[in-house]
Design a protein around this motif. Structure first.
Motif, PDB file in Angstrom:
ATOM      1  N   MET A  77      17.986 111.581 -34.425  1.00  0.00           N
ATOM      2  CA  MET A  77      16.978 112.543 -34.011  1.00  0.00           C
ATOM      3  C   MET A  77      17.625 113.922 -33.873  1.00  0.00           C
ATOM      4  O   MET A  77      18.746 114.050 -33.427  1.00  0.00           O
ATOM      5  CB  MET A  77      16.381 112.107 -32.675  1.00  0.00           C
ATOM      6  N   THR A  78      16.880 114.975 -34.266  1.00  0.00           N
ATOM      7  CA  THR A  78      17.439 116.321 -34.208  1.00  0.00           C
ATOM      8  C   THR A  78      17.300 116.900 -32.813  1.00  0.00           C
ATOM      9  O   THR A  78      16.359 116.621 -32.087  1.00  0.00           O
ATOM     10  CB  THR A  78      16.726 117.254 -35.205  1.00  0.00           C
ATOM     11  N   ASP A  79      18.266 117.708 -32.453  1.00  0.00           N
ATOM     12  CA  ASP A  79      18.277 118.400 -31.163  1.00  0.00           C
ATOM     13  C   ASP A  79      17.239 119.519 -31.192  1.00  0.00           C
ATOM     14  O   ASP A  79      16.968 120.104 -32.233  1.00  0.00           O
ATOM     15  CB  ASP A  79      19.681 118.975 -30.931  1.00  0.00           C
ATOM     16  N   VAL A  80      16.647 119.841 -30.049  1.00  0.00           N
ATOM     17  CA  VAL A  80      15.646 120.904 -29.947  1.00  0.00           C
ATOM     18  C   VAL A  80      16.216 122.227 -30.447  1.00  0.00           C
ATOM     19  O   VAL A  80      15.514 123.024 -31.070  1.00  0.00           O
ATOM     20  CB  VAL A  80      15.138 121.032 -28.492  1.00  0.00           C
ATOM     21  N   ALA A  81      17.501 122.456 -30.245  1.00  0.00           N
ATOM     22  CA  ALA A  81      18.139 123.698 -30.694  1.00  0.00           C
ATOM     23  C   ALA A  81      18.205 123.785 -32.217  1.00  0.00           C
ATOM     24  O   ALA A  81      18.382 124.865 -32.769  1.00  0.00           O
ATOM     25  CB  ALA A  81      19.530 123.812 -30.096  1.00  0.00           C
ATOM     26  N   ASP A  82      18.069 122.648 -32.890  1.00  0.00           N
ATOM     27  CA  ASP A  82      18.101 122.627 -34.358  1.00  0.00           C
ATOM     28  C   ASP A  82      16.724 122.868 -34.967  1.00  0.00           C
ATOM     29  O   ASP A  82      16.540 122.733 -36.162  1.00  0.00           O
ATOM     30  CB  ASP A  82      18.646 121.291 -34.856  1.00  0.00           C
ATOM     31  N   ARG A  83      15.756 123.228 -34.150  1.00  0.00           N
ATOM     32  CA  ARG A  83      14.392 123.413 -34.616  1.00  0.00           C
ATOM     33  C   ARG A  83      13.959 124.859 -34.380  1.00  0.00           C
ATOM     34  O   ARG A  83      14.377 125.509 -33.436  1.00  0.00           O
ATOM     35  CB  ARG A  83      13.440 122.462 -33.899  1.00  0.00           C
ATOM     36  N   ILE A  84      13.116 125.318 -35.246  1.00  0.00           N
ATOM     37  CA  ILE A  84      12.477 126.623 -35.078  1.00  0.00           C
ATOM     38  C   ILE A  84      10.989 126.334 -35.133  1.00  0.00           C
ATOM     39  O   ILE A  84      10.482 125.852 -36.147  1.00  0.00           O
ATOM     40  CB  ILE A  84      12.907 127.618 -36.165  1.00  0.00           C
ATOM     41  N   GLY A  85      10.317 126.600 -34.036  1.00  0.00           N
ATOM     42  CA  GLY A  85       8.905 126.230 -33.963  1.00  0.00           C
ATOM     43  C   GLY A  85       8.788 124.728 -34.033  1.00  0.00           C
ATOM     44  O   GLY A  85       9.449 124.007 -33.283  1.00  0.00           O
ATOM     45  N   ASN A  86       8.032 124.255 -34.993  1.00  0.00           N
ATOM     46  CA  ASN A  86       7.790 122.825 -35.128  1.00  0.00           C
ATOM     47  C   ASN A  86       8.580 122.206 -36.281  1.00  0.00           C
ATOM     48  O   ASN A  86       8.342 121.053 -36.638  1.00  0.00           O
ATOM     49  CB  ASN A  86       6.288 122.584 -35.319  1.00  0.00           C
ATOM     50  N   VAL A  87       9.501 122.974 -36.879  1.00  0.00           N
ATOM     51  CA  VAL A  87      10.237 122.473 -38.044  1.00  0.00           C
ATOM     52  C   VAL A  87      11.739 122.568 -37.820  1.00  0.00           C
ATOM     53  O   VAL A  87      12.211 123.315 -36.961  1.00  0.00           O
ATOM     54  CB  VAL A  87       9.866 123.261 -39.327  1.00  0.00           C
ATOM     55  N   THR A  88      12.468 121.836 -38.629  1.00  0.00           N
ATOM     56  CA  THR A  88      13.922 121.912 -38.553  1.00  0.00           C
ATOM     57  C   THR A  88      14.379 123.267 -39.081  1.00  0.00           C
ATOM     58  O   THR A  88      13.646 123.952 -39.819  1.00  0.00           O
ATOM     59  CB  THR A  88      14.585 120.812 -39.401  1.00  0.00           C
ATOM     60  N   ARG A  89      15.585 123.672 -38.727  1.00  0.00           N
ATOM     61  CA  ARG A  89      16.138 124.939 -39.221  1.00  0.00           C
ATOM     62  C   ARG A  89      16.178 124.933 -40.751  1.00  0.00           C
ATOM     63  O   ARG A  89      15.852 125.941 -41.390  1.00  0.00           O
ATOM     64  CB  ARG A  89      17.535 125.164 -38.653  1.00  0.00           C
ATOM     65  N   GLN A  90      16.533 123.807 -41.353  1.00  0.00           N
ATOM     66  CA  GLN A  90      16.599 123.710 -42.815  1.00  0.00           C
ATOM     67  C   GLN A  90      15.219 123.943 -43.432  1.00  0.00           C
ATOM     68  O   GLN A  90      15.075 124.689 -44.396  1.00  0.00           O
ATOM     69  CB  GLN A  90      17.142 122.345 -43.241  1.00  0.00           C
ATOM     70  N   ARG A  91      14.188 123.302 -42.879  1.00  0.00           N
ATOM     71  CA  ARG A  91      12.825 123.478 -43.400  1.00  0.00           C
ATOM     72  C   ARG A  91      12.358 124.913 -43.174  1.00  0.00           C
ATOM     73  O   ARG A  91      11.698 125.499 -44.026  1.00  0.00           O
ATOM     74  CB  ARG A  91      11.876 122.481 -42.725  1.00  0.00           C
ATOM     75  N   TYR A  92      12.713 125.492 -42.028  1.00  0.00           N
ATOM     76  CA  TYR A  92      12.370 126.875 -41.732  1.00  0.00           C
ATOM     77  C   TYR A  92      12.940 127.799 -42.807  1.00  0.00           C
ATOM     78  O   TYR A  92      12.225 128.653 -43.348  1.00  0.00           O
ATOM     79  CB  TYR A  92      12.903 127.267 -40.351  1.00  0.00           C
ATOM     80  N   GLU A  93      14.234 127.636 -43.119  1.00  0.00           N
ATOM     81  CA  GLU A  93      14.874 128.473 -44.148  1.00  0.00           C
ATOM     82  C   GLU A  93      14.186 128.287 -45.491  1.00  0.00           C
ATOM     83  O   GLU A  93      13.988 129.255 -46.236  1.00  0.00           O
ATOM     84  CB  GLU A  93      16.366 128.135 -44.252  1.00  0.00           C
ATOM     85  N   GLN A  94      13.796 127.074 -45.809  1.00  0.00           N
ATOM     86  CA  GLN A  94      13.103 126.789 -47.068  1.00  0.00           C
ATOM     87  C   GLN A  94      11.744 127.503 -47.094  1.00  0.00           C
ATOM     88  O   GLN A  94      11.397 128.152 -48.091  1.00  0.00           O
ATOM     89  CB  GLN A  94      12.910 125.280 -47.218  1.00  0.00           C
ATOM     90  N   LEU A  95      10.998 127.406 -46.018  1.00  0.00           N
ATOM     91  CA  LEU A  95       9.681 128.054 -45.953  1.00  0.00           C
ATOM     92  C   LEU A  95       9.786 129.572 -46.016  1.00  0.00           C
ATOM     93  O   LEU A  95       8.997 130.231 -46.705  1.00  0.00           O
ATOM     94  CB  LEU A  95       8.948 127.623 -44.679  1.00  0.00           C
ATOM     95  N   VAL A  96      10.761 130.131 -45.319  1.00  0.00           N
ATOM     96  CA  VAL A  96      10.960 131.586 -45.349  1.00  0.00           C
ATOM     97  C   VAL A  96      11.329 132.039 -46.761  1.00  0.00           C
ATOM     98  O   VAL A  96      10.816 133.052 -47.255  1.00  0.00           O
ATOM     99  CB  VAL A  96      12.020 132.025 -44.318  1.00  0.00           C
ATOM    100  N   GLY A  97      12.176 131.283 -47.436  1.00  0.00           N
ATOM    101  CA  GLY A  97      12.543 131.620 -48.819  1.00  0.00           C
ATOM    102  C   GLY A  97      11.343 131.589 -49.744  1.00  0.00           C
ATOM    103  O   GLY A  97      11.161 132.497 -50.578  1.00  0.00           O
ATOM    104  N   GLN A  98      10.504 130.582 -49.600  1.00  0.00           N
ATOM    105  CA  GLN A  98       9.298 130.491 -50.430  1.00  0.00           C
ATOM    106  C   GLN A  98       8.331 131.631 -50.119  1.00  0.00           C
ATOM    107  O   GLN A  98       7.728 132.203 -51.037  1.00  0.00           O
ATOM    108  CB  GLN A  98       8.608 129.141 -50.214  1.00  0.00           C
ATOM    109  N   ALA A  99       8.207 131.961 -48.844  1.00  0.00           N
ATOM    110  CA  ALA A  99       7.319 133.058 -48.460  1.00  0.00           C
ATOM    111  C   ALA A  99       7.798 134.386 -49.045  1.00  0.00           C
ATOM    112  O   ALA A  99       6.996 135.183 -49.540  1.00  0.00           O
ATOM    113  CB  ALA A  99       7.224 133.150 -46.936  1.00  0.00           C
TER     114      ALA A  99
END
Length: 68
Positions: free
Chosen positions: A1-23
């Protein structure tokens, strides 16, 4: 399970970076489309000389919409 610090909003940091790149890519596509549309519009209806919509000093308003 991922730590809360590894999340941004409701997603993992990795997914966040992916979404920001797509945006960012989508924003770049919109900007390119706007410039391309502007270039096409200028080809159809080039910029007018000094005087704008009434270069002959007439009171008749000649708009781009009317010319197209």
């Amino acid at each position: 399970m991922t730590d809360v610090a590894d999340r941004i909003g409701n997603v993992t940091r990795q997914r966040y970076e992916q979404l920001v790149g797509q945006a960012k890519e989508l924003i770049a596509q919109v900007a390119r489309a706007q410039f391309s549309l502007g270039d096409m519009a200028l080809e159809i209806e080039p910029m007018r000389s000094v005087g704008g919509s009434m270069p002959n000093g007439t009171d008749d308003l000649f708009t781009v919409t009317e010319s197209l």
